[in-house]
Design a protein around this motif. Sequence first.
Motif, short mmCIF file in Angstrom:
data_model
loop_
_atom_site.label_atom_id
_atom_site.label_comp_id
_atom_site.label_asym_id
_atom_site.label_seq_id
_atom_site.Cartn_x
_atom_site.Cartn_y
_atom_site.Cartn_z
N THR A 180 0.82 -1.20 0.00
CA THR A 180 0.00 0.00 0.00
C THR A 180 0.86 1.25 0.00
O THR A 180 0.57 2.22 -0.71
CB THR A 180 -0.93 0.02 1.24
OG1 THR A 180 -1.76 -1.15 1.21
CG2 THR A 180 -1.81 1.26 1.24
N MET A 181 1.93 1.24 0.79
CA MET A 181 2.83 2.40 0.86
C MET A 181 3.48 2.64 -0.49
O MET A 181 3.61 3.78 -0.93
CB MET A 181 3.89 2.16 1.93
CG MET A 181 3.36 2.16 3.36
SD MET A 181 2.77 3.78 3.86
CE MET A 181 4.33 4.59 4.22
N ARG A 182 3.93 1.58 -1.15
CA ARG A 182 4.61 1.74 -2.45
C ARG A 182 3.67 2.31 -3.50
O ARG A 182 3.99 3.30 -4.16
CB ARG A 182 5.18 0.40 -2.91
CG ARG A 182 6.37 -0.06 -2.09
CD ARG A 182 6.81 -1.45 -2.51
NE ARG A 182 7.94 -1.91 -1.71
CZ ARG A 182 8.42 -3.14 -1.74
NH1 ARG A 182 7.87 -4.04 -2.54
NH2 ARG A 182 9.46 -3.47 -1.00
N TRP A 183 2.52 1.67 -3.69
CA TRP A 183 1.59 2.14 -4.71
C TRP A 183 0.97 3.47 -4.32
O TRP A 183 0.72 4.33 -5.18
CB TRP A 183 0.51 1.08 -4.95
CG TRP A 183 1.01 -0.06 -5.75
CD1 TRP A 183 1.29 -1.33 -5.31
CD2 TRP A 183 1.35 -0.07 -7.14
NE1 TRP A 183 1.77 -2.11 -6.33
CE2 TRP A 183 1.82 -1.36 -7.47
CE3 TRP A 183 1.30 0.91 -8.14
CZ2 TRP A 183 2.23 -1.70 -8.75
CZ3 TRP A 183 1.71 0.57 -9.42
CH2 TRP A 183 2.17 -0.72 -9.71
N ALA A 240 -6.72 10.16 -4.82
CA ALA A 240 -5.44 10.56 -4.23
C ALA A 240 -5.56 10.74 -2.72
O ALA A 240 -4.66 10.36 -1.96
CB ALA A 240 -4.94 11.85 -4.88
N MET A 241 -6.67 11.31 -2.26
CA MET A 241 -6.84 11.53 -0.82
C MET A 241 -7.07 10.21 -0.07
O MET A 241 -6.65 10.08 1.09
CB MET A 241 -8.01 12.49 -0.56
CG MET A 241 -7.74 13.91 -1.04
SD MET A 241 -6.19 14.62 -0.42
CE MET A 241 -5.09 14.42 -1.85
N LEU A 242 -7.71 9.25 -0.71
CA LEU A 242 -7.84 7.93 -0.09
C LEU A 242 -6.47 7.26 0.03
O LEU A 242 -6.16 6.63 1.05
CB LEU A 242 -8.79 7.06 -0.92
CG LEU A 242 -10.27 7.49 -0.92
CD1 LEU A 242 -11.07 6.63 -1.89
CD2 LEU A 242 -10.86 7.39 0.49
N ALA A 243 -5.65 7.42 -1.01
CA ALA A 243 -4.29 6.89 -0.97
C ALA A 243 -3.48 7.60 0.11
O ALA A 243 -2.68 6.99 0.81
CB ALA A 243 -3.62 7.08 -2.33
N LEU A 244 -3.72 8.91 0.26
CA LEU A 244 -3.02 9.68 1.30
C LEU A 244 -3.38 9.16 2.68
O LEU A 244 -2.51 9.03 3.55
CB LEU A 244 -3.41 11.16 1.18
CG LEU A 244 -2.89 12.07 2.30
CD1 LEU A 244 -1.37 12.17 2.24
CD2 LEU A 244 -3.52 13.45 2.20
N GLY A 245 -4.67 8.87 2.90
CA GLY A 245 -5.10 8.37 4.20
C GLY A 245 -4.39 7.08 4.57
O GLY A 245 -3.91 6.93 5.70
N HIS A 251 -0.21 4.09 7.71
CA HIS A 251 0.93 3.19 7.85
C HIS A 251 2.23 3.94 8.13
O HIS A 251 3.07 3.48 8.90
CB HIS A 251 1.09 2.35 6.57
CG HIS A 251 -0.09 1.49 6.26
ND1 HIS A 251 -0.70 0.69 7.20
CD2 HIS A 251 -0.79 1.31 5.10
CE1 HIS A 251 -1.72 0.06 6.64
NE2 HIS A 251 -1.79 0.41 5.38
N GLY A 252 2.38 5.11 7.50
CA GLY A 252 3.63 5.84 7.60
C GLY A 252 3.89 6.45 8.97
O GLY A 252 5.03 6.48 9.44
N LYS A 264 -0.87 3.82 17.20
CA LYS A 264 -1.73 3.30 16.13
C LYS A 264 -3.07 4.05 16.10
O LYS A 264 -3.60 4.35 15.03
CB LYS A 264 -1.96 1.81 16.33
CG LYS A 264 -0.72 0.97 15.99
CD LYS A 264 -0.98 -0.51 16.17
CE LYS A 264 0.25 -1.33 15.79
NZ LYS A 264 0.04 -2.78 15.97
N ILE A 265 -3.60 4.36 17.28
CA ILE A 265 -4.85 5.12 17.34
C ILE A 265 -4.64 6.52 16.77
O ILE A 265 -5.46 7.03 16.01
CB ILE A 265 -5.37 5.20 18.79
CG1 ILE A 265 -5.81 3.82 19.27
CG2 ILE A 265 -6.52 6.20 18.90
CD1 ILE A 265 -6.22 3.77 20.72
#
Length: 223
Positions: free
Chosen positions: A111-114, A165-170, A175-176, A196-197
Amino acid sequence: MARTMWDSSVGKKTVMAVSGLIMLLYLVVHMIGNLKIYFGAGEFNHYAHWLRTIGEPFMHYEWTLWLIRIVLVVAVVAHATSAYQLSRRDIKARPSKYVHKKQRASYATRTMRWGGIILGLFIVWHILDLTTGTVHSGGFQEGHPYQNVVDTFSTWYGDVIYIVAMLALGLHVRHGFWSAAQTLGVGSRTRDRALKITADVLALLLTAGFIAVPVGVMTGVVS
């Protein structure tokens, strides 16, 4: 010492973590500023003008804004470069295929890569759309960001590109943030749950806050 640190995997992960946190801070501020669009064209355009006058008269017109842009460009390049090089090292470390099928990367890693690739492409499109006006629809108006934003989100493809793009940002933030905390030594058994929360809340707020702008235009609340 700096070169030795950069050449190490730990050094690259540290660069990723620090640059990621810099971008995260910017995203929080940027999201809050974007939501001013709900207060009308006058308020939003005034905010955009204020960004160019920060620090005056000590700083010249737009100097502070350009300093912020330079820091962001450095952060993005450092983040992307370290991510790419770490990915290449991971592949080189295991050049041969597993005898038995085994998932090479976790869901979070993939997920982080894509997500990073999607966000990189989005940044280019976003700048060409609302900063330079190169790919803007409806006629780009210099100094009228409110109308430019409404124009962009009055097209179906503008909404789709932005929301994806914003869903990918979330997902990227979710994870980041936790990964950055582990890299910088903040994480521990007692703090992991809280981290995590925090990551989940940050990701949700940023995603919802940014998507609220195109939704406002689509529903006619912003027009």
